[in-house]
Design a protein around this motif. Structure first.
Motif, PDB file in Angstrom:
ATOM      1  N   TYR A  17     108.963  64.035  10.260  1.00 43.15           N
ATOM      2  CA  TYR A  17     109.834  65.204  10.432  1.00 43.15           C
ATOM      3  C   TYR A  17     109.032  66.418  10.925  1.00 43.15           C
ATOM      4  O   TYR A  17     109.549  67.244  11.694  1.00 43.15           O
ATOM      5  N   ALA A  18     107.785  66.526  10.499  1.00 39.58           N
ATOM      6  CA  ALA A  18     106.947  67.643  10.945  1.00 39.58           C
ATOM      7  C   ALA A  18     106.713  67.565  12.450  1.00 39.58           C
ATOM      8  O   ALA A  18     106.776  68.579  13.163  1.00 39.58           O
TER       9      ALA A  18
ATOM     10  N   HIS B 148     111.944  70.807   9.578  1.00 44.81           N
ATOM     11  CA  HIS B 148     111.380  71.176   8.276  1.00 44.81           C
ATOM     12  C   HIS B 148     112.380  71.014   7.144  1.00 44.81           C
ATOM     13  O   HIS B 148     111.995  70.767   6.000  1.00 44.81           O
TER      14      HIS B 148
ATOM     15  N   ALA C 257     112.229  67.494   6.083  1.00 47.60           N
ATOM     16  CA  ALA C 257     110.954  67.275   5.390  1.00 47.60           C
ATOM     17  C   ALA C 257     111.004  67.807   3.969  1.00 47.60           C
ATOM     18  O   ALA C 257     110.504  67.186   3.023  1.00 47.60           O
TER      19      ALA C 257
ATOM     20  N   SER D 260     104.933  70.661   8.606  1.00 43.97           N
ATOM     21  CA  SER D 260     106.338  70.722   9.041  1.00 43.97           C
ATOM     22  C   SER D 260     106.832  72.173   9.090  1.00 43.97           C
ATOM     23  O   SER D 260     107.543  72.566  10.026  1.00 43.97           O
TER      24      SER D 260
END
Length: 908
Positions: free
Chosen positions: A733-734, A739, A742, A767
């Motif tokens: 996700y980062a 974010h 994450a 992230s």
């Protein structure tokens, strides 16, 4: 009126006569009547009357008269006379008459058979019951002799009394087939016999069948079941049965209470055992010696020997006559208390009942050994020999131990000879124990400092050991058993004893098995005793030709001791000589070579195995593929995998995981996904490790959707993501600058009890930084500090790089200052990024300050040194600029002339 009776009516009157005299007189009158005709019916009625009065002679006369009258006796008549014999216990006459009826082809009715069977069983003639039953089975189809409930009950009882379990169960099967339900007593005796034969499952099956018929078990049945559960250590079932007995209101007698006390003691419920014992005392049921001993044994198990003595004292105070059984328990109690005087008194009392058993002798002898009373132990051994007490294995072992500790090796040899001469054949296991004891004794003495005692010990021990070892070698498979002992001692780390036995076998001209030699060499390697391993290897090669297993063991030992080069050369020498190459050794050697970066040697081994047609297993192929992966030769790794498939070697989950890494590092994510799918298609149990590997590569490639889908599927299949899986997902996700997602993974991780580590926070900070959520990134760093985790430079670097990318140099400088305040040193990448920002934005003083602060802690870098030169030059600090230029030349760094101070401040 009487004169007008028909013959049929006269038979009715005859049947109704109350006594045998009236029947006799009436029958005499009947024969005088005109309507009388000799009939089997009349004679049968008369026989029954005589039989009921036990007038066997009259019955025999009546039967003979019937034959003389030309009347052929039928099954009922014959059965009646058989019942007469059975009732009076005249079994000889009964069986003779039965044989006569068989010769006439007459089959008695079932009722007659039942009379006969019952009478025979009452007189414990179970063999004849079984014999008669077999006749019944022969006549069952031809003469319609169908056994009834009573028949089956009696026959099963006799089979049980004769100890014939299988035959009894066969009869039970016939009874079931006849749709007859056995009585509780029948089930009880079958359960008892099955229990004695150790047929636990059959016992449970019979009990459940009985309960299914609604039959309440007797206390005898329950006692048999409890004894079985006690013997098989299935204590939960025993306690469950006891609860069921209480619900069914089964009368619990002393025997059951005694078993229950024993079970409570074995599972450590000492208070429950004590309470049960007290209940027996209160109920006035306590009378059996075995119950007292059971309670005493419970106290002994709890090491409460004083209470055990109190229980046995209570038994004597209640005038319960002690036997050898209770004296044995009392002896064990005093032995446990290490009270020699009391133990000797009890032993003397035992001797009044005759020779004590070997268990009691062993208990007392072990006490002498434990307390170091070797003189008493030696005297006791001599006494046992005088009284001709036959030694069992355990007692023999104790005697041998005393002899070894007392230096009585000669006596030990004599005892062994006497046992052999007396026809007592020692099991190989006993001889092995004696050999092991001699070896241990010899090793301990050799560790002493007195050289004279060493020499004596070697002489005596070797003599005794050789004699016993020769006896073992003379038994079938003795050599193999001796080698098993060497392997056992080696695996237990007793290498000195193992080596001694290995040498003894060699001296006797017996070649130790390769497995024994190799196990000892491997153990030397495990203990980092390379010198001893090499000595054994050399001595083995001198005495006998060395084969593959010993070579393989030596390679393994060299690997464990860190001599990878020698291990490789020995392996290649072994291969050149044509010895078999063990796949386990190949895997071990390749793993060590890979760790030391010797990839060319790995390829040599690999090609040798392929050309030499060595049958490699799954682990070996996995090791080869992983080595190629580590060396960066991804194409070779794929080729090895293809060869693995073509040769039909099964692939493991580890295989697919390595190949996912191969394709992932090669940027072929679709191929990696195919590997993942192939593992699932083969039905392999996909674990978190392989999921994490896929997540990692999806994340690095920026394919967060596939990563997210895989992460969700993992949870749906019940695989709880661990810390590493969550870290990979947060990183994915980062990379995609998501974010919020994450943060959700981070929170889920915490809610499931996963404690975030440094890597987790690094992924979360990354992230936030990538998404320009600077405050959240700073909060994450504070969370780390609060959790007691010290951040490293990379944790700050992500935020610093994000600020610099947004030209927020002051913020970046603030984070850099915070980092230095908590003692985290700036790394090279972070320093370069800050220097570039200072240089491009013309912040000369900050740039020079950073250079002077970090120049002593970081290795020389072309960019940093060049930037420092330009900054010094721009500020007019020519001497410092000259020093930097000199440092660039000294360290061989490149000077970047194109750098310019304030390049981003100039208008484009």
């Amino acid at each position: 009126f009487v004169a007008k009776l028909t013959f049929r009516e006269m038979c009715v009157v005859l049947r109704e006569q109350r006594g045998w005299r009236q029947a006799h007189d009436f029958f005499s009158w009947m024969k005088l009547q005109l309507c009388y005709e000799p009939s089997v019916v009349a004679y049968t009625i008369l026989l029954r009357a005589y039989g009921n009065a036990s007038k066997i002679e009259l019955a025999e006369e009546a039967f003979l008269e019937m034959l003389e009258a030309g009347v052929e006796p039928d099954a009922v008549a014959c059965g009646t006379l058989l019942c007469v014999y059975a009732r009076r216990g005249r079994h000889g006459d009964m069986m003779l008459f039965y044989a006569a009826t068989r010769r006439r082809g007459v089959a008695p009715p079932v009722s007659a058979f039942n009379f006969m069977l019952s009478s025979l069983q009452k007189h414990r003639l179970h063999g004849k019951v079984i014999h008669l039953w077999k006749h019944m089975m022969e006549m069952e189809e031809a003469n319609n002799v169908v056994p009834n409930h009573f028949t089956y009950t009696v026959v099963i009882g006799s089979f049980v009394k004769a100890g014939l379990l299988e035959e009894a169960m066969d009869v039970l099967g016939k009874m079931r087939a006849s749709r007859l339900v056995p009585e509780e007593a029948t089930y009880s005796c079958l359960i008892s016999l099955s229990s004695r034969h150790g047929r636990g499952e059959q016992v449970v099956m019979l009990y459940e069948e009985m309960r299914a018929h609604g039959i309440v078990p007797s206390n005898y049945t329950c006692a048999s079941l409890l004894a079985l559960y006690d013997k098989s250590e299935d204590y939960s079932k025993a306690l469950s049965l006891f609860s069921e007995m209480e619900r069914s209101r089964v009368v619990i007698d002393e025997v059951i209470y005694g078993i229950l006390i024993r079970i409570y003691g074995k599972i450590g419920l000492y208070d429950d055992a004590q309470r049960t014992f007290e209940e027996i005392v209160s109920a006035g049921l306590l009378s059996d010696e075995q119950t007292y001993v059971a309670m005493a044994q419970v106290h002994m198990n709890a090491r409460n020997y004083d209470k055990a003595l109190q229980v046995l004292g209570l038994m004597r105070s209640r005038n319960v006559k002690p036997s050898k059984f209770s004296y044995g328990a009392l002896l064990r109690c005093h032995v446990a208390r290490e009270d020699i005087a009391a133990a000797e008194d009890v032993f003397r009392a035992l001797c009044k009942y005759g020779l004590p058993d070997v268990f009691c002798c062993n208990d007392l002898l072990r006490l002498y050994v434990k307390l170091g009373q070797l003189e008493k132990a030696s005297a006791f051994i001599l006494k046992m020999r005088k009284e001709d007490i036959q030694l069992d294995e355990a007692l023999c072992m104790t005697v041998m131990e005393v002899c070894c500790k007392s230096g009585m090796i000669t006596d030990a040899d004599k005892i062994l000879k006497e046992m052999n001469n007396g026809g007592v054949t020692m099991k190989s296991s006993t001889m092995v124990s004696i050999i092991e004891m001699y070896a241990r004794n010899r090793t301990s003495v050799m560790q002493e400092q007195d050289s004279s005692s060493k020499a004596l010990a070697c002489q005596t021990d070797s003599s005794a050991l050789n004699a016993t070892l020769k006896s073992l070698l003379d038994t079938p498979g003795g050599s193999s058993i001796a080698c098993q002992l060497i392997r056992k001692l080696a695996r237990e780390g007793r290498t000195c004893e193992a080596k001694f036995l290995h040498e003894q076998l060699t001296q006797l001209g017996v070649k130790p098995e390769d497995s024994a030699t190799s196990t000892l060499i491997v153990q030397y390697g495990q203990e980092q005793k390379l010198h001893q391993a090499e000595e054994l290897f050399e001595s083995a090669s001198t005495s006998f030709p060395i084969r593959g297993p010993v070579y393989n063991a030596m390679v393994d030992a060299l690997c464990k001791c860190g001599n990878i080069g020698e291990a490789y050369h020995l392996f290649m020498k072994m291969a050149d000589q044509g010895h078999s190459r063990d796949v386990v050794t190949i895997s071990i050697l390749v793993t060590h070579l890979t760790k030391h970066g010797k990839f060319q040697e790995v390829e040599n081994i690999m090609h040798g195995c392929f050309h030499g047609e060595v049958e490699l297993d799954t682990v070996a192929y996995n090791t080869f593929i992983k080595s190629m992966l580590e060396s960066g030769k991804l194409y070779s790794a794929v080729n090895i995998y293809d060869r693995m498939i073509s040769t039909g070697v099964p692939r493991s989950l580890q295989t697919f995981n390595i190949m996912i890494s191969v394709y992932g590092l090669g940027g072929k994510l679709d191929k990696a996904a195919e590997m993942f799918a192939a593992a699932q298609e083969l039905g392999l149990l996909i674990d978190e490790k392989i999921y994490t590997n896929m997540l990692n590569f999806y994340g690095k490639a920026g394919r967060h959707q596939e990563a997210s889908s895989l992460f969700d599927r993992m949870k749906e299949l019940g695989i709880m993501p661990g810390k590493i899986s969550c870290n990979s997902m947060i990183n994915a996700y980062a990379t995609a600058r998501l974010h919020d997602e994450a943060e959700i993974v981070f929170q889920e991780m915490q809610s499931h009890g996963q404690v975030p580590d440094s890597t987790t926070y690094l992924a979360l900070i990354r992230s936030y930084s990538e998404s320009r959520c600077y405050s959240k990134a700073e909060k994450a760093i504070q969370m780390m500090l609060t959790s007691g985790i010290t951040p490293s430079c990379p944790h700050f670097s992500h935020l610093i790089f994000a600020f610099l990318k947004a030209d927020q140099i002051d913020e970046a400088q603030r984070i850099c200052s915070q980092m230095q305040e908590i003692g985290v040193a700036v790394d090279l990448a972070c320093c370069r990024a800050m220097m570039r920002a200072y240089l491009e934005h013309g912040r000369v003083d900050e740039g020079i300050s950073l250079f002077e602060t970090t120049r002593g802690s970081l290795k020389p870098d072309s960019f940093i040194l060049s930037a420092a030169f330009h900054l010094y030059e721009h500020s007019g600090s020519e001497p410092e600029a000259g020093d930097v230029l000199e440092a660039i030349g000294l360290h061989g760094a490149s000077f970047l002339r194109s750098l310019k101070v304030g390049s981003k401040l100039e208008p484009t």
